[in-house]
Design an enzyme around this catalytic site. Structure first.
Site, PDB file in Angstrom:
ATOM      1  N   LEU A   1       0.834  -1.215   0.000  1.00 31.98           N
ATOM      2  CA  LEU A   1       0.000   0.000   0.000  1.00 31.98           C
ATOM      3  C   LEU A   1       0.863   1.256   0.000  1.00 31.98           C
ATOM      4  O   LEU A   1       0.467   2.287  -0.517  1.00 31.98           O
ATOM      5  CB  LEU A   1      -0.918   0.005   1.225  1.00 31.98           C
ATOM      6  CG  LEU A   1      -2.026  -1.038   1.226  1.00 31.98           C
ATOM      7  CD1 LEU A   1      -2.689  -1.142   2.580  1.00 31.98           C
ATOM      8  CD2 LEU A   1      -3.065  -0.702   0.160  1.00 31.98           C
ATOM      9  N   GLY A   2       2.016   1.146   0.612  1.00 38.66           N
ATOM     10  CA  GLY A   2       2.903   2.302   0.619  1.00 38.66           C
ATOM     11  C   GLY A   2       4.035   2.133   1.607  1.00 38.66           C
ATOM     12  O   GLY A   2       4.074   1.158   2.375  1.00 38.66           O
TER      13      GLY A   2
ATOM     14  N   GLY B   1       6.282   4.280   4.548  1.00 30.31           N
ATOM     15  CA  GLY B   1       6.352   5.487   5.367  1.00 30.31           C
ATOM     16  C   GLY B   1       7.662   5.478   6.127  1.00 30.31           C
ATOM     17  O   GLY B   1       8.529   4.641   5.848  1.00 30.31           O
TER      18      GLY B   1
ATOM     19  N   PHE C   1       8.077   4.525   9.053  1.00 28.25           N
ATOM     20  CA  PHE C   1       8.154   3.352   9.933  1.00 28.25           C
ATOM     21  C   PHE C   1       8.619   2.097   9.196  1.00 28.25           C
ATOM     22  O   PHE C   1       9.234   1.231   9.780  1.00 28.25           O
ATOM     23  CB  PHE C   1       6.760   3.035  10.499  1.00 28.25           C
ATOM     24  CG  PHE C   1       6.221   4.119  11.366  1.00 28.25           C
ATOM     25  CD1 PHE C   1       6.740   4.317  12.624  1.00 28.25           C
ATOM     26  CD2 PHE C   1       5.209   4.945  10.917  1.00 28.25           C
ATOM     27  CE1 PHE C   1       6.248   5.317  13.438  1.00 28.25           C
ATOM     28  CE2 PHE C   1       4.711   5.951  11.725  1.00 28.25           C
ATOM     29  CZ  PHE C   1       5.234   6.141  12.985  1.00 28.25           C
ATOM     30  N   GLY C   2       8.251   1.985   7.941  1.00 28.47           N
ATOM     31  CA  GLY C   2       8.507   0.751   7.193  1.00 28.47           C
ATOM     32  C   GLY C   2       7.460   0.639   6.101  1.00 28.47           C
ATOM     33  O   GLY C   2       7.064   1.654   5.529  1.00 28.47           O
TER      34      GLY C   2
ATOM     35  N   ASP D   1      -1.168  16.040  14.760  1.00 22.69           N
ATOM     36  CA  ASP D   1      -0.617  15.856  13.405  1.00 22.69           C
ATOM     37  C   ASP D   1      -1.746  15.673  12.384  1.00 22.69           C
ATOM     38  O   ASP D   1      -1.707  14.763  11.555  1.00 22.69           O
ATOM     39  CB  ASP D   1       0.316  14.637  13.401  1.00 22.69           C
ATOM     40  CG  ASP D   1       1.282  14.629  12.228  1.00 22.69           C
ATOM     41  OD1 ASP D   1       1.453  15.678  11.579  1.00 22.69           O
ATOM     42  OD2 ASP D   1       1.867  13.565  11.964  1.00 22.69           O
TER      43      ASP D   1
END
Ligand SMILES: Nc1ncnc2c1ncn2[C@@H]1O[C@H](COP(=O)(O)OP(=O)(O)OP(=O)(O)O)[C@@H](O)[C@H]1O
Length: 271
Positions: A20-21, A23, A25-26, A137
């Site tokens: 899916l993508g 970021g 984080f991973g 955020d």
């Protein structure tokens, strides 16, 4: 990597269907759950490996476990593999993706649609605010859509910067230029700081740009720090009035909480 992982199966339970993508984080994968309580369901699995950002994801996990709300992304389960330093977090699948990509691919939203998304996110924020939390955020990348029948339900996600009101006397500036309330740069944060960020999101949905947009990154940051936003022409008077309140430099002139925003929207027939 063991043999099951070679067949695109993570932890012997999650079959990877697509990426899916990526970021900070991973990776986030669309997976099918092969066994257990969620067997057969499609979900989103975040595999986090970056040790520097793991504390933020832990904060998100701890917060989301406490929350259950139709406009807050839900976390189904998590697993920490200490030996590998990996955190696996299973979320409901938001099949429409995030609001940033949605606007980039579909173009600016009509006022009616933008107000609908605004109300959904405001309801999620109201839940947080009423429990004394500040999201910290709010931005288009952290708002996710899910198809339900013929409609799309929008939910608030990414709770890595969530804070409890008044828990820190001085706060670090984190977030994304273009969406940060000016007082945050002075080390102050309130629930109304989320309202400011949500005002920037509303501007983005209607115009395709945040209210501080400019070519030069330094200049953009300066404008954001000063709260010097430019509200694009061509919007209706009722939307401009709403944006002026939400994007007020002075936090006390904004809606104090998402509940006040929702009450205003109902009163002014925006919801
Ligand atoms: N539950 C979900 N359903 C569908 N897609 C998701 C879900 N969670 C994240 N994604 C997608 O996966 C990608 C990476 O998301 P992720 O939240 O890991 O990024 P991030 O590291 O939080 O972003 P940032 O670097 O801005 O903090 C994004 O494209 C996002 O839209």
């Amino acid at each position: 990597m063991d043999s099951t992982e070679e067949k695109n199966i993570i932890l012997g339970t999650y079959q990877i269907l697509s990426l899916l993508g990526r970021g900070t984080f991973g990776e986030v994968y669309k997976v099918r759950v092969l066994r257990g309580r969620y067997r057969g369901k499609m979900m989103a699995l975040k595999v986090a490996r970056n040790a520097e950002v793991l504390p933020y994801l832990w904060r998100e996990v701890q917060t989301l476990l406490l929350f259950n709300h139709p406009h807050i992304i839900s976390l189904q389960s998590y697993l920490y593999k200490k030996d590998r330093g990996e955190l696996y977090v299973l979320y409901e699948l938001m099949d429409v993706g995030d609001l940033k990509d949605y606007v980039v691919s579909n173009g600016k939203l009509s006022e009616e649609n933008a107000l609908k998304v605004l109300l959904h996110v405001a309801k999620g924020l109201e839940f947080l605010h009423s429990r004394g939390y500040i999201h910290g955020d709010v931005k288009p990348e952290n708002i996710f859509g899910k198809r339900v029948l013929r409609d799309v339900v929008w939910k608030l996600g990414d709770f890595g910067l969530v804070r409890i009101r008044g828990s820190e006397s001085i706060i670090d500036v984190k977030g994304t230029a273009g969406y940060i309330a000016p007082e945050v740069f002075r080390g102050e944060i309130h629930r109304s700081s989320d309202i400011f960020s949500l005002g920037c999101v509303l501007h983005f949905m209607l115009t395709g740009r945040d209210p501080f947009e400019c070519e030069d990154r330094k200049e953009k940051l300066k404008r954001n720090k000063e709260g010097a936003c430019t509200i694009e022409d061509g919007l209706s008077e009722r939307i401009k009035t709403l944006l002026h309140i939400m994007l007020s430099k002075d936090p006390t002139k904004r809606f104090r909480t998402a509940k006040e925003l929702i009450e205003y929207m109902i009163r002014e027939r925006l919801a």
